[in-house]
Design a protein around this motif. Structure first.
Motif, short mmCIF file in Angstrom:
data_model
loop_
_atom_site.label_atom_id
_atom_site.label_comp_id
_atom_site.label_asym_id
_atom_site.label_seq_id
_atom_site.Cartn_x
_atom_site.Cartn_y
_atom_site.Cartn_z
N VAL A 12 53.78 15.65 42.74
CA VAL A 12 53.15 16.17 43.95
C VAL A 12 53.05 17.71 43.92
O VAL A 12 52.14 18.27 44.51
CB VAL A 12 53.93 15.70 45.20
CG1 VAL A 12 53.40 16.35 46.47
CG2 VAL A 12 53.83 14.19 45.32
N LYS A 13 53.95 18.37 43.21
CA LYS A 13 53.92 19.83 43.17
C LYS A 13 52.62 20.37 42.60
O LYS A 13 52.26 21.49 42.82
CB LYS A 13 55.08 20.36 42.33
CG LYS A 13 56.36 20.46 43.08
CD LYS A 13 57.41 21.13 42.22
CE LYS A 13 58.74 21.16 42.92
NZ LYS A 13 59.78 21.71 42.07
N GLY A 14 51.95 19.58 41.82
CA GLY A 14 50.68 20.04 41.28
C GLY A 14 50.67 20.13 39.77
O GLY A 14 49.63 20.31 39.17
N ASN A 15 51.83 20.00 39.13
CA ASN A 15 51.87 20.10 37.67
C ASN A 15 50.99 19.04 37.03
O ASN A 15 50.19 19.33 36.14
CB ASN A 15 53.30 19.97 37.16
CG ASN A 15 54.18 21.11 37.64
OD1 ASN A 15 53.69 22.17 37.97
ND2 ASN A 15 55.47 20.87 37.67
N VAL A 16 51.16 17.81 37.44
CA VAL A 16 50.39 16.71 36.86
C VAL A 16 48.93 16.81 37.28
O VAL A 16 48.03 16.59 36.47
CB VAL A 16 51.00 15.35 37.29
CG1 VAL A 16 50.15 14.21 36.82
CG2 VAL A 16 52.42 15.21 36.75
N ILE A 17 48.70 17.18 38.50
CA ILE A 17 47.33 17.30 38.99
C ILE A 17 46.61 18.43 38.25
O ILE A 17 45.47 18.26 37.79
CB ILE A 17 47.32 17.54 40.51
CG1 ILE A 17 47.89 16.30 41.22
CG2 ILE A 17 45.92 17.86 41.02
CD1 ILE A 17 48.19 16.50 42.67
N VAL A 23 42.44 18.68 31.70
CA VAL A 23 41.97 17.76 30.66
C VAL A 23 40.53 17.33 30.95
O VAL A 23 39.68 17.29 30.04
CB VAL A 23 42.90 16.54 30.55
CG1 VAL A 23 42.28 15.43 29.73
CG2 VAL A 23 44.24 16.95 29.96
N ILE A 24 40.24 17.02 32.19
CA ILE A 24 38.88 16.58 32.56
C ILE A 24 37.88 17.71 32.33
O ILE A 24 36.81 17.51 31.73
CB ILE A 24 38.85 16.09 34.02
CG1 ILE A 24 39.64 14.78 34.13
CG2 ILE A 24 37.42 15.89 34.50
CD1 ILE A 24 39.93 14.35 35.54
N ILE A 25 38.20 18.90 32.79
CA ILE A 25 37.30 20.04 32.60
C ILE A 25 37.17 20.37 31.11
O ILE A 25 36.08 20.68 30.63
CB ILE A 25 37.78 21.26 33.41
CG1 ILE A 25 37.57 20.98 34.90
CG2 ILE A 25 37.04 22.52 33.00
CD1 ILE A 25 38.09 22.05 35.81
N GLY A 26 38.27 20.27 30.38
CA GLY A 26 38.23 20.53 28.94
C GLY A 26 37.32 19.54 28.22
O GLY A 26 36.57 19.93 27.32
N GLY A 27 37.38 18.27 28.60
CA GLY A 27 36.50 17.27 27.99
C GLY A 27 35.04 17.56 28.27
O GLY A 27 34.19 17.49 27.38
N ALA A 28 34.75 17.90 29.52
CA ALA A 28 33.36 18.23 29.88
C ALA A 28 32.91 19.50 29.16
O ALA A 28 31.78 19.58 28.68
CB ALA A 28 33.24 18.40 31.39
N PHE A 29 33.79 20.48 29.08
CA PHE A 29 33.45 21.72 28.39
C PHE A 29 33.20 21.47 26.91
O PHE A 29 32.30 22.05 26.32
CB PHE A 29 34.59 22.74 28.58
CG PHE A 29 34.32 24.07 27.95
CD1 PHE A 29 33.35 24.90 28.46
CD2 PHE A 29 35.04 24.48 26.85
CE1 PHE A 29 33.09 26.13 27.88
CE2 PHE A 29 34.79 25.70 26.26
CZ PHE A 29 33.82 26.53 26.79
#
Length: 140
Positions: A12-17, A23-29
């Motif tokens: 919930v802290k945001g590390n996983v998010i 990862v998603i942005i890296g794949g699209a990039f």
């Protein structure tokens, strides 16, 4: 119960998010850069080198054959053209990431450069006050 609670706080802290978004942005990039290299950069380079499509560059190690049952056995090839294209992909991605990190570091450096106000001088200790009084008395 402690392990489950700890995992919940981690997620919930945001590390996983943050990681998932990266990862998603890296794949699209990566897809954008691959398209840029395949469709914009490599065709002119291929044209300059004599109309060669780098994807088709390969070295045939063993020609295609058919076996006794009539099934086709594919040729064994060393696809160095795809390797060249992937090296160009990697170089462009690495350069863009380098420039992004450099920009982020520059912005963070400006934040760090804002000087903090100097701390007030410490109050004199009782022995320092006594020495000052003695000094003042000796001056008279």
């Amino acid at each position: 119960m402690g392990l489950l609670q700890e995992f919940k706080e981690f997620a919930v802290k945001g590390n996983v998010i943050d990681l998932a978004v990266g990862v998603i942005i890296g794949g699209a990039f990566g897809k954008i850069v691959s398209s840029f290299v395949n469709d914009v950069v490599m065709p002119p380079i291929g044209l300059l080198v004599g109309g060669v499509d780098f994807k088709d560059l390969n070295l045939v190690l063993k020609d295609a054959t058919t076996n006794e049952t009539g099934e086709a056995i594919a040729a064994v090839t060393l696809n160095y053209g795809m390797f060249i294209q992937n090296v160009v992909d990697f170089t462009i991605i690495a350069f863009v990431i380098f420039m992004a990190i450099k920009g982020i570091n520059k912005m963070n450096k400006k934040k760090e450069e804002a000087p903090a106000p100097p701390p007030p001088p410490p109050a004199p200790t009782p022995s320092e006050k006594l020495l000052e009084e003695i000094r003042d008395l000796l001056k008279k």
